[in-house]
Structure formats: C-alpha cells, structure tokens
Design an enzyme around this catalytic site. Structure first.
Site, PDB file in Angstrom:
ATOM      1  N   ASN A  82      -2.140   4.160  -3.838  1.00  0.00           N
ATOM      2  CA  ASN A  82      -2.997   5.160  -3.197  1.00  0.00           C
ATOM      3  C   ASN A  82      -2.302   6.521  -3.024  1.00  0.00           C
ATOM      4  OD1 ASN A  82      -4.967   6.210  -0.969  1.00  0.00           O
ATOM      5  ND2 ASN A  82      -2.967   6.074   0.044  1.00  0.00           N
TER       6      ASN A  82
ATOM      7  N   TYR B 226      -3.419  17.846 -11.639  1.00  0.00           N
ATOM      8  CA  TYR B 226      -4.049  16.743 -10.888  1.00  0.00           C
ATOM      9  C   TYR B 226      -5.109  16.039 -11.755  1.00  0.00           C
ATOM     10  CZ  TYR B 226      -6.523  14.416  -6.987  1.00  0.00           C
ATOM     11  OH  TYR B 226      -7.108  13.494  -6.146  1.00  0.00           O
TER      12      TYR B 226
ATOM     13  N   THR C 150      -9.229  14.305   4.958  1.00  0.00           N
ATOM     14  CA  THR C 150      -7.812  13.931   5.115  1.00  0.00           C
ATOM     15  C   THR C 150      -6.930  15.162   4.921  1.00  0.00           C
ATOM     16  OG1 THR C 150      -7.527  13.541   2.772  1.00  0.00           O
ATOM     17  CG2 THR C 150      -8.291  11.658   4.065  1.00  0.00           C
TER      18      THR C 150
ATOM     19  N   LYS D   2      -4.923  12.056 -12.993  1.00  0.00           N
ATOM     20  CA  LYS D   2      -5.935  11.047 -12.648  1.00  0.00           C
ATOM     21  C   LYS D   2      -6.659  10.535 -13.911  1.00  0.00           C
ATOM     22  CE  LYS D   2      -5.362  11.053  -8.092  1.00  0.00           C
ATOM     23  NZ  LYS D   2      -4.785   9.898  -7.375  1.00  0.00           N
TER      24      LYS D   2
ATOM     25  N   ILE E 158       0.851  -1.201   0.000  1.00  0.00           N
ATOM     26  CA  ILE E 158       0.000   0.000   0.000  1.00  0.00           C
ATOM     27  C   ILE E 158       0.883   1.247   0.000  1.00  0.00           C
ATOM     28  CG2 ILE E 158      -1.877   1.213   1.181  1.00  0.00           C
ATOM     29  CD1 ILE E 158      -2.529  -1.498   2.565  1.00  0.00           C
TER      30      ILE E 158
END
Ligand SMILES: NC(=O)c1ccc[n+]([C@@H]2O[C@H](COP(=O)([O-])OP(=O)(O)OC[C@H]3O[C@@H](n4cnc5c(N)ncnc54)[C@H](OP(=O)(O)O)[C@@H]3O)[C@@H](O)[C@H]2O)c1
Length: 252
Positions: free
Chosen positions: A87, A154, A191, A158, A6
């Site tokens: 991630n 960004y 987050t 993605k 991860i």
C-alpha cells in the site's frame, strides 16, 4: 493462523486496513518509516499479535533485509495464509518531464513499483516449499490508466504496477501454486497524499484547482470506508486472481 503484512500502515489507507485486520483477529506486521502507536494499542486491546518494522522502501537493500527476515520468521510458523498489502506510495515528483530532478524520480519508482515487485518475489519464492498460500494486493491508482499532467512518474509507476500484477497472476495460475495477486484502485481519499497534491505549486500542476475542489466539495472518501471495502474483498472467498479492483465498482 493468518498474517497480514501491510506497507504504509502508519497513516491513510494502510492504517485503515491494518485496523480492520486486527479487528478480524488477523496478525499484522506493519512496515513503514514511522510507527503508528494506535495500531499497537488496538492489537493489545484485541489480543492479536502485532509488530512494526521500520523500513525505507526507497532503498532496495532495506527491502531485501526486512522482508527476508519477515518471510523467514513467518514461514517457520507454517501459516495458512499470508496477505501482503503493498500500500505504501508517494505521488511526488509533481512536475513536468523536462523539469524533473533525478532523485525524486528514482525514489517514486522504487517505492511505488520496485518495492512491491521485490516483496512479491521474496514471498512467492518462500511459499514454493510450503503449504502457505499468498494473497498479494498492490494498491494502484486511476492514474495508472489515465494520464494526468505533471504526474508522469506516478502514472508510470502505477501503470507498471498494474502490468506486474496481471503478469505475475498469470504465472502463479500456470504454476498452479494457489497464490493470488490483485490490484486495488482506491479512488480519491482524504489522506496525507491529497494534502501533498493540494500543496503543489500552481506553476507546476495544471489540475491543482480540480484537486482543491475535491476537498472543498467533500468528494474525498474517508480512508476507513475504502479500507473496509478492500478488506471485504480480500477476506471474502471470491477473489479473482489478476483482477484490478476499483472502489467505485465495489461501493456501487
Ligand atoms: N489518497 C488518494 O487519493 C489516493 C488515490 C489513488 C491511489 N492512492 C494510493 O493509495 C495508497 C495509500 O495512499 P494514502 O493516500 O494512504 O497515502 P499517505 O496518507 O500519504 O500514506 C502513505 C504511506 O506510505 C508510506 N511510505 C511512503 N514512502 C515510504 C517509504 N519510502 N518507505 C516506507 N513507507 C513509505 C508512509 O509511511 P511513512 O511515512 O511512515 O514511511 C505512509 O504510511 C498509495 O499507494 C497511493 O498511491 C491514494
């Protein structure tokens, strides 16, 4: 034996997924620049193998070294399954095209797009002469499908990650490897990444107030809720190769 590698497990969504994997008795290899001590404590409590490896994913040389070493040591154990959760991510630079600095642009594309491609490449190659199957998960964003002003880098990273996922999935299907690769859009979560977004200067980010409101109105999901939903998908037996999963569909 099953293993989960991860990236970005030091905090946020990666930490939540790592905790769930350890709870499920799946060995975890965490890869990020900093270590989260609570993961090693949980691993000890659950008596599940856990290791943290430091790696700066914006540096391709470090990616090759660290992930080739992980692949070498894992495949020696002839594992049944390896989960790769790509991630780690960064939203910066938050700035309009024309006002971007070169280094943050390169760093963003390296971490968000190039690192997941290189990591999948290393593991698909290594799996060729083994009985191990790979399930790679690329954590994407709604911004990969929808433009947000000042997030051109960004959004592009993605969008590229989504297309890499769909293409590599077709390839694995054609090759008949049994390996799978999917993407997962986690929606807005409470987050550190959202803190970074809220601290962007108003002058460079038109949508600043909208993101401040997400926090004020309690619209950001807890990373643990999202991490558990992702874990339910990948630990279930109906993963659809090449699918871009969306948290809003999963929690409906
Ligand atoms: N939060 C949201 O609302 C949201 C929405 C849509 C999509 N996402 C996506 O969800 C994923 C997780 O985001 P999050 O919100 O949990 O982010 P976060 O809290 O900011 O955590 C980011 C993680 O990525 C790691 N990372 C960043 N740069 C790195 C580098 N150069 N090398 C190695 N590791 C690096 C960090 O580890 P170290 O700093 O220890 O290296 C950290 O563990 C990302 O891919 C993000 O794009 C988030």
């Amino acid at each position: 034996m099953k293993y989960a590698i991860i990236t970005g497990a030091s905090r946020g969504l990666g930490e939540a997924v790592a905790k769930r994997m350890l709870e499920e008795g799946i060995s975890v290899i965490s890869v990020s620049r900093t270590e989260n001590e609570s993961l090693s404590e949980l691993a000890k409590e659950k008596n599940v193998p856990y290791k943290h490896l430091s790696c700066n994913l914006s540096l391709d040389k470090e990616i090759q070294e660290v992930f080739s070493d992980i692949a070498f040591s894992l495949f020696q154990k002839n594992p049944e399954k390896i989960y790769i959760i790509n991630n780690a991510g960064m939203v910066e630079p938050i700035e309009t095209a024309g006002n971007l600095d070169q280094i943050p642009v390169l760093r963003n594309i390296q971490v968000n797009l190039i690192a997941p491609i290189l990591i999948a490449n290393i593991f698909f190659k290594k799996a060729q002469n083994s009985d191990t199957t790979i399930l790679a998960v690329n954590v994407t964003s709604g911004a990969g499908e929808r433009p947000i002003e000042s997030w051109s880098v960004y959004c592009s990273s993605k969008a590229g990650l989504n297309m890499f996922t769909r293409t590599a999935a077709l390839e694995q299907e054609s090759l008949g490897t049994g390996n799978q690769i999917i993407a997962f859009n986690p929606g807005v979560m409470d987050t550190g990444m959202q803190e970074t977004i809220r601290s962007a200067p108003k002058a460079s980010f038109k949508d600043l107030e909208r993101f401040q409101e997400y926090k004020e109105k309690g619209l950001l999901r807890d990373a643990a809720v999202v991490g558990n939903a992702l874990a339910d998908v990948i630990l279930g037996d109906s993963v659809i190769n090449g699918q871009i999963y969306n948290i809003n569909e999963l929690l409906k």
